[in-house]
Design a protein around this motif. Structure first.
Motif, PDB file in Angstrom:
ATOM      1  N   PHE A 108      -5.871  -1.710   3.384  1.00  0.00           N
ATOM      2  CA  PHE A 108      -5.102  -1.714   2.451  1.00  0.00           C
ATOM      3  C   PHE A 108      -3.471  -1.363   2.613  1.00  0.00           C
ATOM      4  O   PHE A 108      -2.574  -1.230   1.866  1.00  0.00           O
ATOM      5  N   LYS A 109      -3.166  -0.870   3.686  1.00  0.00           N
ATOM      6  CA  LYS A 109      -1.794  -0.466   4.128  1.00  0.00           C
ATOM      7  C   LYS A 109      -0.928  -1.525   4.211  1.00  0.00           C
ATOM      8  O   LYS A 109       0.281  -1.446   4.006  1.00  0.00           O
ATOM      9  N   ASP A 110      -1.508  -2.649   4.248  1.00  0.00           N
ATOM     10  CA  ASP A 110      -0.407  -3.789   3.989  1.00  0.00           C
ATOM     11  C   ASP A 110       0.199  -3.987   2.757  1.00  0.00           C
ATOM     12  O   ASP A 110       1.370  -4.448   2.682  1.00  0.00           O
ATOM     13  N   GLY A 139      -4.799   3.985  13.460  1.00  0.00           N
ATOM     14  CA  GLY A 139      -5.492   2.772  13.563  1.00  0.00           C
ATOM     15  C   GLY A 139      -4.874   1.626  12.797  1.00  0.00           C
ATOM     16  O   GLY A 139      -4.618   0.527  13.332  1.00  0.00           O
ATOM     17  N   ASP A 140      -4.899   1.764  11.338  1.00  0.00           N
ATOM     18  CA  ASP A 140      -4.660   0.774  10.717  1.00  0.00           C
ATOM     19  C   ASP A 140      -3.195   0.702  10.142  1.00  0.00           C
ATOM     20  O   ASP A 140      -2.602  -0.471   9.922  1.00  0.00           O
ATOM     21  N   THR A 141      -2.390   1.791  10.226  1.00  0.00           N
ATOM     22  CA  THR A 141      -1.048   1.707   9.653  1.00  0.00           C
ATOM     23  C   THR A 141      -0.174   0.890  10.842  1.00  0.00           C
ATOM     24  O   THR A 141       0.670   0.236  10.434  1.00  0.00           O
ATOM     25  N   VAL A 251     -11.599   7.480  -3.782  1.00  0.00           N
ATOM     26  CA  VAL A 251     -10.765   7.110  -2.680  1.00  0.00           C
ATOM     27  C   VAL A 251     -10.937   7.675  -1.373  1.00  0.00           C
ATOM     28  O   VAL A 251     -10.847   8.878  -1.081  1.00  0.00           O
ATOM     29  N   PRO A 252     -11.208   7.013  -0.404  1.00  0.00           N
ATOM     30  CA  PRO A 252     -11.424   7.265   0.940  1.00  0.00           C
ATOM     31  C   PRO A 252     -10.135   7.908   1.784  1.00  0.00           C
ATOM     32  O   PRO A 252      -9.274   7.324   1.715  1.00  0.00           O
ATOM     33  N   THR A 253     -10.088   9.200   1.867  1.00  0.00           N
ATOM     34  CA  THR A 253      -8.874   9.735   2.164  1.00  0.00           C
ATOM     35  C   THR A 253      -8.764  10.452   3.572  1.00  0.00           C
ATOM     36  O   THR A 253      -9.677  10.944   4.408  1.00  0.00           O
ATOM     37  N   GLY A 254      -7.637  10.173   3.916  1.00  0.00           N
ATOM     38  CA  GLY A 254      -7.286  10.553   5.674  1.00  0.00           C
ATOM     39  C   GLY A 254      -5.899  11.476   5.388  1.00  0.00           C
ATOM     40  O   GLY A 254      -6.027  12.561   5.366  1.00  0.00           O
ATOM     41  N   ASN A 255      -4.816  10.817   5.296  1.00  0.00           N
ATOM     42  CA  ASN A 255      -3.430  11.406   5.092  1.00  0.00           C
ATOM     43  C   ASN A 255      -3.191  11.753   3.512  1.00  0.00           C
ATOM     44  O   ASN A 255      -2.064  12.180   3.507  1.00  0.00           O
ATOM     45  N   PHE A 256      -3.959  11.660   2.895  1.00  0.00           N
ATOM     46  CA  PHE A 256      -3.587  11.954   1.443  1.00  0.00           C
ATOM     47  C   PHE A 256      -2.702  10.899   0.542  1.00  0.00           C
ATOM     48  O   PHE A 256      -2.021  11.443  -0.203  1.00  0.00           O
ATOM     49  N   GLY A 257      -2.225   9.966   1.440  1.00  0.00           N
ATOM     50  CA  GLY A 257      -1.158   9.235   0.804  1.00  0.00           C
ATOM     51  C   GLY A 257      -1.808   8.420  -0.319  1.00  0.00           C
ATOM     52  O   GLY A 257      -1.244   8.316  -1.278  1.00  0.00           O
ATOM     53  N   ASP A 258      -2.898   7.640  -0.115  1.00  0.00           N
ATOM     54  CA  ASP A 258      -3.256   6.586  -1.100  1.00  0.00           C
ATOM     55  C   ASP A 258      -3.933   7.451  -2.426  1.00  0.00           C
ATOM     56  O   ASP A 258      -3.425   7.196  -3.544  1.00  0.00           O
ATOM     57  N   PRO A 305     -12.432   5.742  11.653  1.00  0.00           N
ATOM     58  CA  PRO A 305     -11.384   6.515  12.203  1.00  0.00           C
ATOM     59  C   PRO A 305     -10.028   6.383  11.475  1.00  0.00           C
ATOM     60  O   PRO A 305      -9.405   7.624  11.783  1.00  0.00           O
ATOM     61  N   SER A 306      -9.696   5.729  10.621  1.00  0.00           N
ATOM     62  CA  SER A 306      -8.487   5.854   9.935  1.00  0.00           C
ATOM     63  C   SER A 306      -8.289   7.385   9.196  1.00  0.00           C
ATOM     64  O   SER A 306      -7.381   7.535   8.251  1.00  0.00           O
ATOM     65  N   MET A 307      -9.693   7.627   8.901  1.00  0.00           N
ATOM     66  CA  MET A 307      -9.654   8.937   8.257  1.00  0.00           C
ATOM     67  C   MET A 307      -9.923  10.372   8.844  1.00  0.00           C
ATOM     68  O   MET A 307     -10.248  11.305   8.505  1.00  0.00           O
ATOM     69  N   ASP A 308      -9.981  10.017  10.286  1.00  0.00           N
ATOM     70  CA  ASP A 308     -10.259  11.016  11.391  1.00  0.00           C
ATOM     71  C   ASP A 308      -8.915  11.988  11.532  1.00  0.00           C
ATOM     72  O   ASP A 308      -8.211  11.866  12.427  1.00  0.00           O
ATOM     73  N   ALA A 404     -11.607  -0.156  -2.024  1.00  0.00           N
ATOM     74  CA  ALA A 404     -12.090  -0.929  -0.590  1.00  0.00           C
ATOM     75  C   ALA A 404     -10.668  -0.897   0.138  1.00  0.00           C
ATOM     76  O   ALA A 404      -9.889  -1.590  -0.074  1.00  0.00           O
ATOM     77  N   THR A 405     -10.575  -0.107   1.314  1.00  0.00           N
ATOM     78  CA  THR A 405      -9.417   0.139   1.922  1.00  0.00           C
ATOM     79  C   THR A 405      -9.647  -0.790   3.219  1.00  0.00           C
ATOM     80  O   THR A 405      -8.204  -1.072   3.907  1.00  0.00           O
ATOM     81  N   ALA A 406     -10.505  -1.320   3.422  1.00  0.00           N
ATOM     82  CA  ALA A 406     -10.589  -2.410   4.885  1.00  0.00           C
ATOM     83  C   ALA A 406     -11.435  -3.295   4.794  1.00  0.00           C
ATOM     84  O   ALA A 406     -12.465  -3.384   3.968  1.00  0.00           O
TER      85      ALA A 406
HETATM   86  C1  LIG Z   1      -5.623   4.723   6.323  1.00  0.00           C
HETATM   87  C2  LIG Z   1      -6.635   4.468   5.846  1.00  0.00           C
HETATM   88  C3  LIG Z   1      -7.270   5.299   5.015  1.00  0.00           C
HETATM   89  C4  LIG Z   1      -6.908   6.545   4.556  1.00  0.00           C
HETATM   90  O1  LIG Z   1      -5.714   6.528   3.717  1.00  0.00           O
HETATM   91  P1  LIG Z   1      -4.613   7.793   3.543  1.00  0.00           P
HETATM   92  O2  LIG Z   1      -3.418   7.389   2.744  1.00  0.00           O
HETATM   93  O3  LIG Z   1      -4.395   8.083   4.834  1.00  0.00           O
HETATM   94  O4  LIG Z   1      -5.568   8.862   2.850  1.00  0.00           O
HETATM   95  C5  LIG Z   1      -8.602   4.838   4.670  1.00  0.00           C
HETATM   96  N1  LIG Z   1      -9.253   3.581   4.865  1.00  0.00           N
HETATM   97  C6  LIG Z   1      -8.596   2.832   5.470  1.00  0.00           C
HETATM   98  C7  LIG Z   1      -9.116   1.551   6.066  1.00  0.00           C
HETATM   99  C8  LIG Z   1      -7.275   3.193   6.062  1.00  0.00           C
HETATM  100  O5  LIG Z   1      -6.873   2.434   6.945  1.00  0.00           O
END
Ligand SMILES: *Cc1c(COP(=O)(O)O)cnc(C)c1O
Length: 468
Positions: A108-110, A139-141, A251-258, A305-308, A404-406
């Motif tokens: 989704f970062k694209d 990983g994904d950014t 929303v699957p969350t890591g950095n709380f951006g999405d 891993p992108s949520m670790d 669906a983020t990836a």
């Molecule tokens: C970056 C990422 C997330 C987490 O998104 P945040 O904006 O960091 O919360 C979830 N899933 C995937 C596949 C990602 O690449």
């Protein structure tokens, strides 16, 4: 629209200044001075194409770009997606799945980084300047940022990833890009180390100015902005289909951006009933929303891993609103977290936008398996965490939209582990296997990284760091 820092220092900036600055000079994050209420526009927006909708939303915030330029940037960014709807919504079992993985790196970062790359290019051309992007990635950014700026004249990009802690595919997606303006650094540490190094480099104002550092991490407001668009787009598609008034998003969350982009969409008047925050075992944020306690732990590696991540950088933006836009209080909170590693919030401070839960490895695997067996739909492990938590917050007559983020093919090993079958494939991933790669290994030390960056910019030659 003017932008201010969460930490309250310095004067306000225009949109262009904000995106070029990235992290505010006082160490805070930028936010728009006010969030426009678009409730009266929802009906007319609901029939728009993705690009037209993006233009309407972004022009509210990027009001110092000429309309024609913003349009061109949007069209160029979303023209490279492999689906004509850019972010289509599909119905699968009890859920609506918002597929955000049709961009060049299958994550989704694209959506945000294609936009940011084109935006940077436009602004740098205009002011005749150049930029050196420094980014940390779990990983994904990294790959999405690299694909956003590869081959561009006025931009170099330095990407720090935790060496050996990103998936093989993620690593290859980054290191197989051999353009001269792309530098990959495998840092011997965790993602949090990488993120801290980037923060330190930006905190060194002399270094930052001299080498014209730019940020593409989700602290950059343009990323949040680009992500706001698909919340609107998806809500409209699901309302159209179900007739429902309100929707929920998981929303699957890591950095709380999405999920923060979803929070902005809700503030703008999009009828979002709840934002369902889903974490894996690195659950500081889900614990916070359930108990009011914000306590840092150790990062545990998982299938997603992108949520670790423990310290979610965008969470500061949310806390700023929670403080009532009180920078002094926010600074106090951030200092307490930094010094003591824990902070107890008064439950009355929690607002009603969010519910939260945790999807652990076992649930992730079970969810991937269930969706494959029941619905013949493959979830990547990050999406599966969101879907697992979504299941805990289903409400009658309120459709649930899971992000669906990836693409599952990015995490083929996890899929194989869950389903017992080798079924997650994508031609873009298969093609990576034979490509040559390039990266350098570096210690988790901001001085070492600073020297490397300086050396590359000044000497513009080989001989900095150790190639691997
Ligand atoms: C970056 C990422 C997330 C987490 O998104 P945040 O904006 O960091 O919360 C979830 N899933 C995937 C596949 C990602 O690449």
């Amino acid at each position: 629209m003017r932008y201010v820092s969460t930490r309250g220092e310095g004067s306000s900036l225009s949109f262009k200044e904000t995106i070029l600055t990235g992290l505010a000079r006082d160490g805070g994050l930028f936010l728009p001075e006010e969030i426009p209420d678009v409730s009266d526009k929802l009906e007319s927006w609901s029939v728009m194409t993705y690009s037209d909708l993006a233009f309407e939303i972004m022009s509210l915030y990027a009001d110092d770009l000429p309309d024609s330029a913003l349009r061109a940037i949007i069209d160029k960014s979303y023209g490279v997606f492999r689906h004509e709807e850019v972010t289509p919504v599909v119905s699968v079992g009890p859920l609506h799945i918002l597929e955000l993985f049709h961009g060049p790196t299958l994550a989704f970062k694209d959506v945000a980084l294609q936009f940011l790359g084109n935006l940077f290019e436009y602004v740098l051309e205009e002011n005749g300047n150049e930029m050196n992007i420094v980014a940390a990635t779990s990983g994904d950014t990294g790959s999405a940022a690299i694909y956003g700026v590869r081959g561009r004249d006025r931009i170099r990009i330095f990407v720090l990833h935790p060496n050996g802690r990103v998936s093989d595919v993620q690593e290859r997606q980054m290191t197989s890009v051999l353009d001269d303006n792309v530098f990959n650094l495998g840092v011997t540490g965790t993602f949090d180390d990488c993120q801290n190094i980037v923060k330190e480099l930006f905190g060194d104002l002399d270094f930052r100015d001299k080498y014209k550092l730019g940020a593409v991490n989700s602290i950059n407001w343009a990323r949040v902005l680009a992500q706001v668009v698909y919340y609107f787009y998806a809500a409209f598609r699901v309302q159209e289909k179900t007739g429902a008034e309100k929707v929920r998003f998981a929303v699957p969350t890591g950095n709380f951006g999405d999920i923060f982009a979803g929070y902005i969409a809700r503030q703008m008047g999009l009828p979002i009933d709840k934002l369902v925050l889903a974490t894996n075992e690195n659950d500081i944020l889900s614990r916070y929303f359930n108990t009011g306690e914000y306590t840092l732990g150790e990062v545990a590696p998982t299938l997603s891993p992108s949520m670790d991540i423990q310290l979610a950088s965008n969470f500061e933006r949310y806390l700023y609103y929670l403080s009532g836009k009180d920078s002094a209080k926010l600074k106090e909170w951030m200092t307490t977290v930094k010094d003591k590693g824990t902070l107890k919030f008064d439950p009355v401070q929690c607002d009603d936008s969010f519910v939260a839960g945790r999807g652990d490895t076992e649930m992730t695997i079970a969810t991937i398996k269930e969706y494959w067996q029941e619905y013949a739909y493959l979830l990547d492990p990050h999406t599966a965490v969101g879907v697992a938590v979504a299941a805990q917050f289903m409400k009658e007559d309120v459709p649930m939209i899971a992000l669906a983020t990836a693409h599952p093919a990015k995490f083929g090993d996890a899929i194989k582990h869950a389903t017992g079958e080798d079924i997650a494939h994508h031609e873009l991933i298969e093609e990576l296997a034979g490509l040559p790669t390039r990266k350098e290994i570096a210690a988790a030390d901001s001085q070492v990284i600073a020297d490397f960056i300086r050396c590359k910019i000044e000497a513009n030659a080989a001989g900095c760091g150790h190639s691997a």
